[in-house]
Design a protein around this motif. Structure first.
Motif, PDB file in Angstrom:
ATOM      1  N   LYS A 259       6.601  -0.639  -3.524  1.00 29.30           N
ATOM      2  CA  LYS A 259       7.822  -0.478  -4.305  1.00 29.30           C
ATOM      3  C   LYS A 259       7.643   0.449  -5.496  1.00 29.30           C
ATOM      4  N   THR A 260       6.526   0.347  -6.211  1.00 29.80           N
ATOM      5  CA  THR A 260       6.465   0.953  -7.548  1.00 29.80           C
ATOM      6  C   THR A 260       5.694   2.253  -7.653  1.00 29.80           C
ATOM      7  N   ARG A 261       4.880   2.615  -6.653  1.00 30.62           N
ATOM      8  CA  ARG A 261       4.084   3.842  -6.806  1.00 30.62           C
ATOM      9  C   ARG A 261       4.986   5.027  -7.117  1.00 30.62           C
ATOM     10  N   ARG A 262       5.970   5.261  -6.243  1.00 28.75           N
ATOM     11  CA  ARG A 262       7.040   6.225  -6.521  1.00 28.75           C
ATOM     12  C   ARG A 262       8.301   5.652  -5.911  1.00 28.75           C
ATOM     13  N   THR A 263       9.277   5.358  -6.733  1.00 31.17           N
ATOM     14  CA  THR A 263      10.469   4.667  -6.243  1.00 31.17           C
ATOM     15  C   THR A 263      11.469   5.608  -5.580  1.00 31.17           C
ATOM     16  N   GLY A 264      11.345   6.924  -5.823  1.00 34.24           N
ATOM     17  CA  GLY A 264      12.363   7.852  -5.357  1.00 34.24           C
ATOM     18  C   GLY A 264      12.046   8.546  -4.056  1.00 34.24           C
ATOM     19  N   ILE A 265      11.019   8.104  -3.327  1.00 25.74           N
ATOM     20  CA  ILE A 265      10.682   8.756  -2.060  1.00 25.74           C
ATOM     21  C   ILE A 265      11.138   7.888  -0.891  1.00 25.74           C
ATOM     22  N   CYS A 266      11.271   8.512   0.288  1.00 28.51           N
ATOM     23  CA  CYS A 266      11.846   7.769   1.416  1.00 28.51           C
ATOM     24  C   CYS A 266      10.920   6.688   1.946  1.00 28.51           C
ATOM     25  N   GLY A 267       9.620   6.725   1.595  1.00 24.52           N
ATOM     26  CA  GLY A 267       8.693   5.691   2.032  1.00 24.52           C
ATOM     27  C   GLY A 267       8.593   4.511   1.083  1.00 24.52           C
ATOM     28  N   ALA A 268       9.382   4.497   0.018  1.00 18.44           N
ATOM     29  CA  ALA A 268       9.369   3.364  -0.910  1.00 18.44           C
ATOM     30  C   ALA A 268      10.011   2.146  -0.262  1.00 18.44           C
ATOM     31  N   ALA A 269       9.399   0.978  -0.451  1.00 19.59           N
ATOM     32  CA  ALA A 269       9.968  -0.261   0.093  1.00 19.59           C
ATOM     33  C   ALA A 269      11.290  -0.568  -0.592  1.00 19.59           C
ATOM     34  N   GLU A 270      12.293  -0.921   0.208  1.00 22.20           N
ATOM     35  CA  GLU A 270      13.611  -1.260  -0.332  1.00 22.20           C
ATOM     36  C   GLU A 270      13.960  -2.723  -0.104  1.00 22.20           C
ATOM     37  N   CYS A 271      13.183  -3.416   0.736  1.00 14.24           N
ATOM     38  CA  CYS A 271      13.470  -4.824   1.002  1.00 14.24           C
ATOM     39  C   CYS A 271      12.170  -5.575   1.253  1.00 14.24           C
ATOM     40  N   LEU A 272      12.027  -6.719   0.587  1.00 16.73           N
ATOM     41  CA  LEU A 272      10.878  -7.602   0.775  1.00 16.73           C
ATOM     42  C   LEU A 272      11.331  -8.853   1.519  1.00 16.73           C
ATOM     43  N   LEU A 273      10.707  -9.111   2.653  1.00 20.65           N
ATOM     44  CA  LEU A 273      10.981 -10.310   3.446  1.00 20.65           C
ATOM     45  C   LEU A 273       9.778 -11.239   3.336  1.00 20.65           C
ATOM     46  N   ILE A 274      10.024 -12.481   2.956  1.00 20.47           N
ATOM     47  CA  ILE A 274       8.935 -13.444   2.741  1.00 20.47           C
ATOM     48  C   ILE A 274       9.097 -14.599   3.714  1.00 20.47           C
ATOM     49  N   ASP A 275       8.069 -14.848   4.497  1.00 20.54           N
ATOM     50  CA  ASP A 275       8.076 -15.991   5.408  1.00 20.54           C
ATOM     51  C   ASP A 275       8.124 -17.282   4.584  1.00 20.54           C
ATOM     52  N   ARG A 276       8.912 -18.231   5.036  1.00 26.35           N
ATOM     53  CA  ARG A 276       8.997 -19.512   4.329  1.00 26.35           C
ATOM     54  C   ARG A 276       7.636 -20.189   4.222  1.00 26.35           C
ATOM     55  N   ALA A 277       6.782 -19.996   5.226  1.00 27.07           N
ATOM     56  CA  ALA A 277       5.445 -20.589   5.174  1.00 27.07           C
ATOM     57  C   ALA A 277       4.615 -19.945   4.068  1.00 27.07           C
ATOM     58  N   ASP A 332      12.560 -16.956   8.517  1.00 25.83           N
ATOM     59  CA  ASP A 332      11.842 -17.946   9.324  1.00 25.83           C
ATOM     60  C   ASP A 332      10.899 -17.231  10.278  1.00 25.83           C
ATOM     61  N   GLY A 333       9.686 -16.985   9.802  1.00 26.29           N
ATOM     62  CA  GLY A 333       8.664 -16.405  10.654  1.00 26.29           C
ATOM     63  C   GLY A 333       8.921 -14.957  11.036  1.00 26.29           C
ATOM     64  N   VAL A 334       8.023 -14.447  11.890  1.00 26.88           N
ATOM     65  CA  VAL A 334       8.096 -13.038  12.276  1.00 26.88           C
ATOM     66  C   VAL A 334       9.386 -12.720  13.026  1.00 26.88           C
ATOM     67  N   ASP A 335       9.897 -13.666  13.805  1.00 28.33           N
ATOM     68  CA  ASP A 335      11.132 -13.397  14.529  1.00 28.33           C
ATOM     69  C   ASP A 335      12.317 -13.264  13.578  1.00 28.33           C
ATOM     70  N   GLY A 336      12.296 -14.018  12.490  1.00 32.88           N
ATOM     71  CA  GLY A 336      13.335 -13.867  11.476  1.00 32.88           C
ATOM     72  C   GLY A 336      13.264 -12.502  10.819  1.00 32.88           C
ATOM     73  N   ALA A 337      12.031 -12.040  10.559  1.00 29.75           N
ATOM     74  CA  ALA A 337      11.856 -10.710   9.970  1.00 29.75           C
ATOM     75  C   ALA A 337      12.326  -9.623  10.935  1.00 29.75           C
ATOM     76  N   ILE A 338      11.960  -9.763  12.196  1.00 31.96           N
ATOM     77  CA  ILE A 338      12.362  -8.778  13.207  1.00 31.96           C
ATOM     78  C   ILE A 338      13.881  -8.704  13.316  1.00 31.96           C
ATOM     79  N   ALA A 339      14.538  -9.864  13.342  1.00 28.03           N
ATOM     80  CA  ALA A 339      15.999  -9.894  13.454  1.00 28.03           C
ATOM     81  C   ALA A 339      16.649  -9.204  12.255  1.00 28.03           C
ATOM     82  N   HIS A 340      16.116  -9.460  11.059  1.00 23.74           N
ATOM     83  CA  HIS A 340      16.678  -8.835   9.857  1.00 23.74           C
ATOM     84  C   HIS A 340      16.505  -7.318   9.923  1.00 23.74           C
ATOM     85  N   ILE A 341      15.314  -6.859  10.283  1.00 23.47           N
ATOM     86  CA  ILE A 341      15.048  -5.420  10.313  1.00 23.47           C
ATOM     87  C   ILE A 341      15.899  -4.734  11.374  1.00 23.47           C
ATOM     88  N   ARG A 342      16.061  -5.384  12.522  1.00 19.12           N
ATOM     89  CA  ARG A 342      16.918  -4.795  13.556  1.00 19.12           C
ATOM     90  C   ARG A 342      18.350  -4.622  13.051  1.00 19.12           C
TER      91      ARG A 342
END
Length: 425
Positions: A259-277, A332-342
């Motif tokens: 997120k913070t190295r350079r915020t204005g480039i296209c490779g900057a993270a824009e969303c953080l997904l955290i597994d409940r576990a 909820d787990g990797v499948d939850g992350a995959i669904a969100h990203i899709r």
């Protein structure tokens, strides 16, 4: 018809003239020796190194223009050149020059029962048009990669980087001249007139492919109006997913850097997904790290209860902030992350943080973004970091080029067929 600055020439006639010159130059480049093209890049790098004070002075004029125009801090960061960034541009030129030459490489070859020997061989695309916004380094990156791959290029930089791009372009032309190559191999549109962009998008007789490099507005315009084929990505909506099996120390380093190295480039993270576990085990540490670094965290659900966060709105997901802002939610787990990203991703770059090989493999095989990473920052989504020396952009489509577009991706191929008086029955 709009006239270009100071010349009394219409945008259409300007691009027509430049396109004809580029086509003639491309014909010469197609058979210019690899050593000659590499030498032009080496001399361009040496020239830029020697002229850095003049380039920084030109950039200061652009920075004044950007401030007057009210550019955001992230866009001003994209525009700014200093000694360190010029060092990076010079190193990129030298790295591209030193790479194996892609032209003439035999991709595949085989013999047929008929007696024919067939080779598939790399060839240039021809003439490439590059339209970009405030990053003046693209002038060198795009010029170098097109020359390395035997293509002529017409560069149209943004109004913000007008003077910086011209100063860098002059160094590229010096390299061409000293190496005995046509100066029209790398041309820079000499006007801020937006009509030149429209003329490039219609120049089907002169330009073989357009590469837009910039924000959603620019890329969307190019994709909707171009009659020339386009390599592009519309947005860099990059996700980082902290899996339940993530290593905490690795996760903290990667999330903060992404997120913070350079915020204005296209490779900057824009969303953080955290597994409940992960959240159950480690709590709010990733969010707290971001908040301490001055990032505005737009959080959903339970994460919005963390002091210092801002409640996320629905449109914060699928948003390219290009700023010190990130959206965050529990899944909820990797499948939850995959669904969100899709649902919300732009097929650019996604990173999974996990020590579980099976989970990582599921993430890699069930997502179809151009770049998928494991335990690494999305800020590595860059042709230079992929060993390409530089990149002309990140392509998120599926035809021809995908991911970082380097010299090899700027080639096509033909078939070379050899017989021995062979005839078809």
């Amino acid at each position: 018809m709009t006239q270009t600055e100071g010349a009394g020439e219409t945008a259409e006639s300007l691009i027509d003239r430049m396109g004809a010159q580029a086509r003639a130059a491309a014909t010469d480049l197609g058979f210019a020796p690899a050593e000659q093209r590499a030498r032009a890049l080496q001399i361009a790098a040496d020239t830029l190194d020697a002229r850095r004070a003049a380039v920084i002075a030109a950039n200061a004029r652009d920075l004044d223009f950007g401030r007057d125009k009210g550019l955001s801090p992230a866009m001003m960061d994209r525009l700014m050149l200093d000694d360190k960034r010029i060092d990076g541009i010079v190193a990129g030129l030298r790295a591209v020059a030193a790479q194996p030459d892609p032209l003439g490489a035999v991709i595949a070859e085989w013999d047929m029962p008929s007696g024919l020997h067939i080779q598939r061989v790399r060839t240039p695309l021809g003439v490439i048009g590059v339209i970009y916004e405030s990053r003046p380094n693209v002038t060198a990156d795009a010029g170098a990669l097109c020359l390395k791959s035997g293509n002529a290029v017409i560069l149209r930089g943004g109004s913000e980087s007008f003077h910086s791009s011209a100063a860098i372009h002059a160094c590229m032309v010096e390299g061409l001249r000293a190496a005995g190559l046509p100066e029209a191999a790398i041309q820079l549109v000499p006007t801020r007139d937006r009509a030149a962009v429209a003329a490039m998008l219609r120049a089907v007789n002169h330009i073989d492919v357009i590469v837009p490099r910039g924000g959603k507005g620019l890329v969307g315009l190019v994709q909707s109006e171009a009659r020339v084929p386009v390599f592009a990505h519309l947005e860099g909506i990059c996700h980082v997913y902290a899996d339940g099996a993530a290593d905490l120390d690795k996760a903290r380093r990667v999330v903060l850097n992404a997120k913070t190295r350079r915020t204005g480039i296209c490779g900057a993270a824009e969303c953080l997904l955290i597994d409940r576990a992960f959240y159950a085990r480690h709590g709010a540490v990733l969010i707290e790290d971001l908040l301490k670094a001055g990032v505005e965290v737009r959080a959903e659900g339970e994460l919005a209860q963390i002091p210092g966060t801002v409640p996320a709105k629905p449109d914060d997901f699928g948003q390219e902030f290009l700023d010190s802002i990130i959206a965050a939610k529990l899944v909820d787990g990797v499948d939850g992350a995959i669904a969100h990203i899709r649902r919300y991703g732009s097929s650019h770059t996604e990173s999974i943080l996990t020590e579980d090989d099976a989970v990582a493999e599921r993430f890699f095989t069930r997502l179809d973004s151009a770049i998928l990473m494991r335990n690494a920052s999305t800020q590595f989504a860059d042709g230079g970091e992929f060993g390409m020396g530089a990149e002309i952009g990140i392509a998120t489509g599926k035809l021809h080029a995908r991911g970082p577009v380097g010299a090899e991706q700027l080639t096509s191929f033909n078939y070379r067929v050899t017989g021995d008086g062979t005839i078809r029955a």
